[in-house]
Design a protein around this motif. Sequence first.
Motif: not given
Length: 206
Positions: A144, A170, A174, A179, A186
Motif C-alpha cells: 500500500f 493509507i 491496499p 491486507c 484506504r
Amino acid sequence: MKCLASTLRTSLAAGALVIVAVMTMSPPARAFDGTYAPHGGTGVSLIGNNVNFTVVEANQTFDCKQFDLSGSVLDPDLSRPFGTSAATWDQIVASGCFNPTMGDTTFDQASTWGLAITGPEVGSVSPAAITDVAIFVEMNACSFNISGEMSGDFDDATGVFTPTGSTLTISDDPAGYLCPIIGLDRGLSIQVSGPLVISGLTITNP
C-alpha cells in the motif's frame, strides 16, 4: 493657536515614542517579519533509529531499525516566509523494517520530501513540518501507499525533530489478500514516533 500648537507638539512627541518603541523591538517581536532563514551546507540529513509507524485504527505497527533520508538545504542563508521549504530529501535508506504479524517489510520513498519551518523560533525550537511525504510499503501478500505530512518541533541546538501530529494516511486501496486480514484499508491514519535527528541545518528568524 496656542492650544493647537500644544496639541500638535503632543501628537508629534507621541508619534516619535511609537517609532522608537518599534525600532527597539527585537526581531522576533516584529509581527510583520513572518520569515526565517535556514543555514548550513548544501547537504542535510534526517537520521531515524527504531522509528515506529502505527496504523491507528488497525492497531498495526511497522518498526524500522534504520530510517534515514538525505538531501539538500534550499538556498542557504536566504530568508523566506514561514511554511516555505528549507530543505528537501530525495534519498532514503530504510532497513530492518518489521511488522509483528506480517514479518519483514520494505519502505520505498515515492516522492521528494520537504522540511518547512511554520512559525517563529522560541529559544532553539521552531515549529516545523515534514511535507510531501509519500512511501510505498510492501510485505508478504500486501502492499500500500502512505501519503501526507508530519508536524513537529525542531530543536536546532540538538537537531532533534519531535513529531507532534500527522496527516499521514493509507492513500490507496491496499493490494494483496492479506491486507484486509490485518485490517488495512484506504484512509486509515498513521502516526509516527521515535527519535528523528536532522543534521546540517540551523534556523534563524531574520
